[in-house]
Design an enzyme around this catalytic site. Structure first.
Site, PDB file in Angstrom:
ATOM      1  N   SER A 134       0.868  -1.187   0.000  1.00 30.35           N
ATOM      2  CA  SER A 134       0.000   0.000   0.000  1.00 30.35           C
ATOM      3  C   SER A 134       0.896   1.225   0.000  1.00 30.35           C
ATOM      4  O   SER A 134       1.716   1.422   0.888  1.00 30.35           O
ATOM      5  CB  SER A 134      -0.957  -0.016   1.189  1.00 30.35           C
ATOM      6  OG  SER A 134      -0.262  -0.091   2.406  1.00 30.35           O
ATOM      7  N   GLY A 151       0.099   4.545  -0.059  1.00 27.51           N
ATOM      8  CA  GLY A 151      -0.563   5.806   0.289  1.00 27.51           C
ATOM      9  C   GLY A 151      -1.431   6.299  -0.848  1.00 27.51           C
ATOM     10  O   GLY A 151      -2.210   5.530  -1.427  1.00 27.51           O
ATOM     11  N   ALA A 152      -1.274   7.574  -1.202  1.00 26.00           N
ATOM     12  CA  ALA A 152      -2.116   8.202  -2.215  1.00 26.00           C
ATOM     13  C   ALA A 152      -1.946   7.566  -3.589  1.00 26.00           C
ATOM     14  O   ALA A 152      -2.809   7.705  -4.459  1.00 26.00           O
ATOM     15  CB  ALA A 152      -1.805   9.694  -2.295  1.00 26.00           C
ATOM     16  N   GLY A 205      -1.999   4.426  -4.213  1.00 24.52           N
ATOM     17  CA  GLY A 205      -2.778   3.194  -4.328  1.00 24.52           C
ATOM     18  C   GLY A 205      -1.975   1.963  -3.973  1.00 24.52           C
ATOM     19  O   GLY A 205      -1.085   2.015  -3.114  1.00 24.52           O
ATOM     20  N   GLY A 244      -5.369   1.228   5.701  1.00 25.50           N
ATOM     21  CA  GLY A 244      -4.695  -0.056   5.463  1.00 25.50           C
ATOM     22  C   GLY A 244      -5.567  -1.230   5.897  1.00 25.50           C
ATOM     23  O   GLY A 244      -5.623  -2.261   5.220  1.00 25.50           O
ATOM     24  N   ASP A 245      -6.260  -1.079   7.011  1.00 24.15           N
ATOM     25  CA  ASP A 245      -7.144  -2.149   7.489  1.00 24.15           C
ATOM     26  C   ASP A 245      -8.306  -2.350   6.519  1.00 24.15           C
ATOM     27  O   ASP A 245      -8.735  -3.480   6.267  1.00 24.15           O
ATOM     28  CB  ASP A 245      -7.678  -1.823   8.889  1.00 24.15           C
ATOM     29  CG  ASP A 245      -6.544  -1.636   9.907  1.00 24.15           C
ATOM     30  OD1 ASP A 245      -5.474  -2.252   9.718  1.00 24.15           O
ATOM     31  OD2 ASP A 245      -6.736  -0.884  10.864  1.00 24.15           O
TER      32      ASP A 245
END
Lengths: 309, 309
Positions: A217, A219-220, A222, A248-249
């Site tokens: 992951s 962040g912005a 994707g 993230g979850d």
């Protein structure tokens, strides 16, 4: 049902304060309490998507009791937490109403005894018999062996239950050796695991360390997925401003939700990216906005990535 | 016994953090919990001085239960707290291990129902029958009438029990009208009550508003007392560097301790100043160092103050 494991559950407390200043006294304008720990957050999102979900891990003391009381309010969620003599930790988030900044204070987890760890492993074995997938989430409390996740991964694989591992540091490094089906590190966790800062290279290295598929992951930007079935990038339709807590979850929940419905990887990544983005945009940390989620399901782009691997 | 009243009790939680930064995540290195609220702190000091003491006020919910559990550990202290349906608030102190600065977060108190307030007043009346002195301490939780302290002061005076009031803002302004035997404002509280910033003038004005004696705590400068028996300043032997948390509560305990032993005002002020100073110098917030206290009993100076009043 989908099983989520949270060995270091928490009661997440949020204090809204007008303006946080170190060294000053503050009247807290609002106190919010809710069950937490990564696996508990994943379970809440899965339940909201309509899945039957079971939560296991440890809980104890008065905070543990508050946590379990609150879990009874979540439809489709079964509480299979193992009681311990210690007290479930609290996390405190200070939400500054002026700046929007959040400051986090994480209590240390309770000490888990050898007998409690053994009791958990028996419960886990039993639950796997009826699980369609399992997520192992978050940090290890004191007393749990540092190689715990590798053992739990192997038990799941022996039971032919797909297993996703979402943790960090030594727990991740040791857990990967158990050969989980999926790991979902963020950029920092991935760099710490592999020593590589370039995401594609680091992701491929993480596979060599034992992960069957790696979903990073970023962040912005994707998600970046490197799997035996192919390599993809999933990108939200726009840069999102909001609170990334729980994003993230939500991505983990999206991956598992599509996995148990036997959807191919691009669909799994679309769902994970859309849920993650809808979580960032939700006014309440860790919740997702259903309208935004459904809209994003049609606007997330997933593209294949060419690699030399 | 000495009675202390804490309508807005608290479970005081201290988090030690390596270095507090707004907007960052922190691992809490140590968590300390102890019963709090001003009257509870006063009672703990009185009990440590060898007095029998009874604590009343409100407590409820899981935090209330933790608070009451902890009170059973204090010798010579009797718990007469009145149960409520709400939950006792928490206060959280963030102690920065690097700078020594403390940041305070105070949850709002629980709502007190009309029936709970009535139940408290009956308990209070009964307890006064065996009290040698009573201290009314701290803020009023929501639901308690703003003029509550004036009523409690009058009940104590009718029962011929000397009554000390230690509160602030509107609760102090309204409470003074009940004609308490002693009030113990700090410089800020005194200025807010009277509109005067010069301590001697403000102290005399506070007496005209209804307080029989006023003991103003002036931080490092010690105490200024204006009483029907005379006017005094009590000064610690040196400027003290340390944590002032609880120093005011220790001063209240010193005043009451000497009062019930029928000591004259200069002795009461010596004891209050020595306890207060020994609290500032204690490594644990709110505790006092016994050796320092006994040494200061011989080195605090009390001098008469000439006034035009």
């Amino acid at each position: 049902m989908i099983l989520t494991v949270t060995l270091n559950t928490a009661l997440d407390v949020t204090y809204r304060v007008p303006s946080l200043r170190a060294g000053a006294s503050h009247r807290v304008s609002e106190v919010l309490e809710r069950p937490g720990g990564k696996g508990v957050n994943v379970a809440r999102v899965l339940a909201a998507l309509g899945h039957e979900v079971t939560v296991t891990g440890f809980s104890g003391g008065l905070t543990g009791r508050v946590l379990r009381d609150r879990l009874t309010d979540v439809p489709r969620l079964t509480d299979a937490l193992v009681p311990i003599s210690g007290t479930t930790r609290r996390t405190v988030t200070l939400a500054d109403e002026r700046t929007g900044a959040t400051t986090h204070l994480n209590e240390p987890g309770p000490d888990i005894t050898h007998a409690e760890w053994s009791a958990f492993q028996e419960v886990y074995d039993d639950l796997l018999a009826s699980a369609s997938a399992v997520a192992l989430c978050g940090s290890l409390p004191p007393g749990v062996p540092v190689g715990a996740y590798a053992g739990l991964v192997r038990t799941a694989r022996a039971a032919r239950v797909p297993v996703l591992l979402d943790t960090s540091g030594t727990a991740l490094r040791r857990g990967v050796a158990g050969r989980p089906d999926i790991i979902k590190p963020n950029a920092g966790e991935l760099a710490e695991l592999t020593g590589f800062h370039e995401p594609l290279r680091a992701t491929q290295d993480a596979r060599r360390r034992g992960a069957r598929a790696v979903v990073a992951s970023l962040g912005a930007e994707g998600l970046l997925a490197v799997t035996p079935e192919g390599h993809w990038r999933a990108t939200p339709p726009a840069r999102l401003a909001g609170n990334p807590t729980g994003a993230g979850d939500s991505a983990v929940a999206g991956l598992l939700s599509a996995l148990v419905e036997h959807r191919p990887w691009p669909d799994r990544l679309t769902r994970a990216t859309a849920l993650s983005a809808a979580t960032v945009l939700s006014p309440t940390a860790g919740d997702f906005d259903r309208g935004t989620y459904e809209e994003f399901l049609t606007t997330v782009t997933v593209t294949g990535v060419a690699t030399a691997a």
